[in-house]
Design a protein around this motif. Structure first.
Motif, PDB file in Angstrom:
ATOM      1  N   ALA A 136      46.908  34.555  40.579  1.00 20.18           N
ATOM      2  CA  ALA A 136      47.528  35.390  39.552  1.00 20.18           C
ATOM      3  C   ALA A 136      46.583  35.651  38.390  1.00 20.18           C
ATOM      4  N   ARG A 137      45.666  34.700  38.101  1.00 15.38           N
ATOM      5  CA  ARG A 137      44.787  34.853  36.949  1.00 15.38           C
ATOM      6  C   ARG A 137      43.816  36.027  37.090  1.00 15.38           C
ATOM      7  N   VAL A 138      43.611  36.500  38.332  1.00 15.01           N
ATOM      8  CA  VAL A 138      42.725  37.660  38.511  1.00 15.01           C
ATOM      9  C   VAL A 138      43.432  38.843  39.161  1.00 15.01           C
ATOM     10  N   ALA A 139      44.584  38.610  39.776  1.00 12.01           N
ATOM     11  CA  ALA A 139      45.239  39.658  40.558  1.00 12.01           C
ATOM     12  C   ALA A 139      45.689  40.834  39.716  1.00 12.01           C
ATOM     13  N   GLY A 140      46.168  40.575  38.494  1.00  7.15           N
ATOM     14  CA  GLY A 140      46.750  41.647  37.697  1.00  7.15           C
ATOM     15  C   GLY A 140      45.797  42.290  36.711  1.00  7.15           C
ATOM     16  N   GLN A 141      44.509  41.968  36.796  1.00 10.65           N
ATOM     17  CA  GLN A 141      43.574  42.498  35.816  1.00 10.65           C
ATOM     18  C   GLN A 141      43.346  43.990  36.016  1.00 10.65           C
ATOM     19  N   ARG A 142      43.437  44.752  34.916  1.00  9.42           N
ATOM     20  CA  ARG A 142      43.079  46.161  34.987  1.00  9.42           C
ATOM     21  C   ARG A 142      41.564  46.278  34.880  1.00  9.42           C
ATOM     22  N   GLN A 143      41.062  47.459  35.163  1.00  7.57           N
ATOM     23  CA  GLN A 143      39.620  47.647  35.141  1.00  7.57           C
ATOM     24  C   GLN A 143      39.070  47.283  33.770  1.00  7.57           C
ATOM     25  N   ASP A 144      38.026  46.468  33.751  1.00  5.09           N
ATOM     26  CA  ASP A 144      37.507  45.981  32.483  1.00  5.09           C
ATOM     27  C   ASP A 144      36.645  47.034  31.798  1.00  5.09           C
ATOM     28  N   VAL A 145      36.465  46.831  30.508  1.00  2.00           N
ATOM     29  CA  VAL A 145      35.758  47.818  29.696  1.00  2.00           C
ATOM     30  C   VAL A 145      34.306  47.977  30.111  1.00  2.00           C
TER      31      VAL A 145
END
Length: 465
Positions: A51-60
């Motif tokens: 979960a700690r990486v699954a929901g990440q949106r594209q980073d800046v």
């Protein structure tokens, strides 16, 4: 006793039926006439990410780099990521080259760091702390300051513990706190109310101390400071640090003081750990040889603090990466030993302050106000006066982000200068605070700064004052 064949068959049938009736989900054993169950049906999908990486949106960083690569204006002037556009000083480079020729510098270092580097850091920092720092018990070396902070959180934060950070924040704080199970409480720095119309010192980004104390509760274990601050450029005043320190003593909190830009300050700089013995005993001070010596790729960080804190940071570091890069630790040791006598610290401050002044000339020309940095090498420019065309074709992953992402994309596509949208360093609830700002890194060669200035003059036709 000898059982007949019919008795054996009857007993087996009864046992098989009983097993199935009691536990119908148990897999059947092959070899007994049953079809084997699929392994994937018996457990969750092993390819599902945590979960700690699954929901990440594209980073800046990927958004800006991909936009820069595709921009019609080439080559892009990269004022975004805070890497230096020039090499470390010669005495540091020579030390790195020499270290590579030594057998012991190409093997594992002690997990807490090479003795020479720990001693060099203790010698360099003891005058600031007003005490003799013990290199064996009060210093530990890490693989960059970021891994050092992760080690600090891993050493003290457990599920249910809370950590207070100020917005805007260094984005790595978030994952570093959440991985060991910590919960974050956010307290935003308040920008000057007239930041869209007036250039002002970074000190005018202020703390609401009533809001800060309200964020503290029985679950709070730690507070994170960053001074000089990225991206604001604020150097926390002695009075501000004393008030923060009083709250930490009152509520018995650990202080993680991120001071990676500690050699680049243009106003009086105070370290919170030096204010009192009480505060030293609860403070972990984080430093970066990479930031200090223009060598961000070396990944040599360090923490200074009392033994009862440092030993657990070192323990976590041992389990994360065991030890850090040996030849570059040795080079950093030599660099700390020689920096003062080479006049490097004063020179680096003067050079960076001159770069800030040189670059900001273009904002003065254009009437674009900015937060004048008191430390570090980032400039926050307020682009509220830049009017984006209503029909500009922003891609979907930019169009649904705050205005500073659109400003960033527009600058890359239209003038060929890359900056960083600072709302990446905010929670969604507070992103409105910074949506008119862009962050520019000035740690580049002067010719690059001049090219950036010339290109930014292309914004004139979009500015409405």
């Amino acid at each position: 006793m000898i059982l007949s064949r019919s008795t054996l068959l009857s007993t087996f049938a009864h046992f098989k039926n009983l097993t199935v009736s009691l536990s119908p989900t148990l897999p059947r054993l092959s070899g007994f006439g049953a079809r084997p169950m699929s392994a994937t049906a018996a457990r969750p999908d092993p390819f599902r990410p945590a979960a700690r990486v699954a929901g990440q949106r594209q980073d800046v960083w990927s958004i800006v780099n991909e936009a820069a690569a595709a921009s019609p204006v080439q080559p892009i002037v990269n004022m975004g990521q805070g890497f230096f556009g020039y090499n470390p000083p010669k005495f540091a480079l020579d030390a790195a080259k020499d270290a590579l020729d030594r057998v012991e510098c190409n093997q594992y270092s002690p997990t807490k760091g090479r003795p020479r580097l720990k001693q060099a850091i203790a010698d360099a920092y003891s005058p600031f702390f007003g005490k003799t720092i013990n290199p064996d018990t009060e210093v530990t070396i890490t693989t960059g300051a970021n891994e050092g902070m992760l080690s600090a959180f891993m050493g003290f934060i457990e599920p249910g513990d809370e950590v207070i950070i100020f917005e805007p924040f260094f984005d790595q704080y978030i994952s570093n706190i959440e991985m060991p199970g910590g919960t974050i409480r956010y307290v935003p720095l308040q920008p000057p109310k007239d930041g869209a119309t007036r250039t002002s010192p970074a000190s005018e980004w202020t703390i609401n101390f009533e809001e800060l104390e309200k964020a503290i509760n029985p679950k709070t274990k730690m507070i994170v400071l960053n001074s000089p601050h990225n991206p604001v450029g604020k150097v926390f005043s002695r009075e501000e640090l004393e008030r923060i320190g009083d709250l930490c003593v009152k509520h018995n909190l650990i202080i993680l003081s991120d001071e990676v830009y500690d050699r680049l300050f243009y106003v009086p700089f105070t370290r919170i750990a030096t204010l009192s013995p009480q505060l030293y005993e609860r403070t972990l001070t984080v430093g970066s040889a990479g930031k200090a010596f223009y060598a961000t790729g070396w990944r040599v960080g360090y923490l200074i603090g009392p033994e009862h804190l440092i030993k657990y940071v070192a323990g976590a570091h041992t389990r994360i990466c065991y030890s850090s890069v040996s030849p570059l630790q040795e080079a950093a040791a030599v660099a700390f030993e020689q920096a003062e006598k080479e006049g490097f610290w004063d020179e680096s401050r003067t050079d960076m302050k001159n770069k800030i002044s040189r670059f900001c000339e273009v904002f003065d020309e254009l009437g674009i106000p900015y937060s004048d940095p008191e430390g570090g090498y980032f400039v926050l420019a307020n682009m509220a006066s830049v009017k984006l065309p209503a029909d500009y074709p922003f891609p979907a992953h930019v169009a649904n982000r705050p205005r500073d992402f659109k400003l960033c994309w527009f600058l890359i596509q239209e003038v060929g200068v890359a900056a960083i949208p600072p709302t990446e360093f905010y929670t969604d609830a507070n992103s409105h605070i910074a949506e008119d700002y862009l962050r520019f890194a000035v740690c580049k060669n002067d010719d690059v700064l001049e090219t950036a200035k010339e290109r930014l003059r292309g914004l004139k036709k979009y500015i409405t004052l």
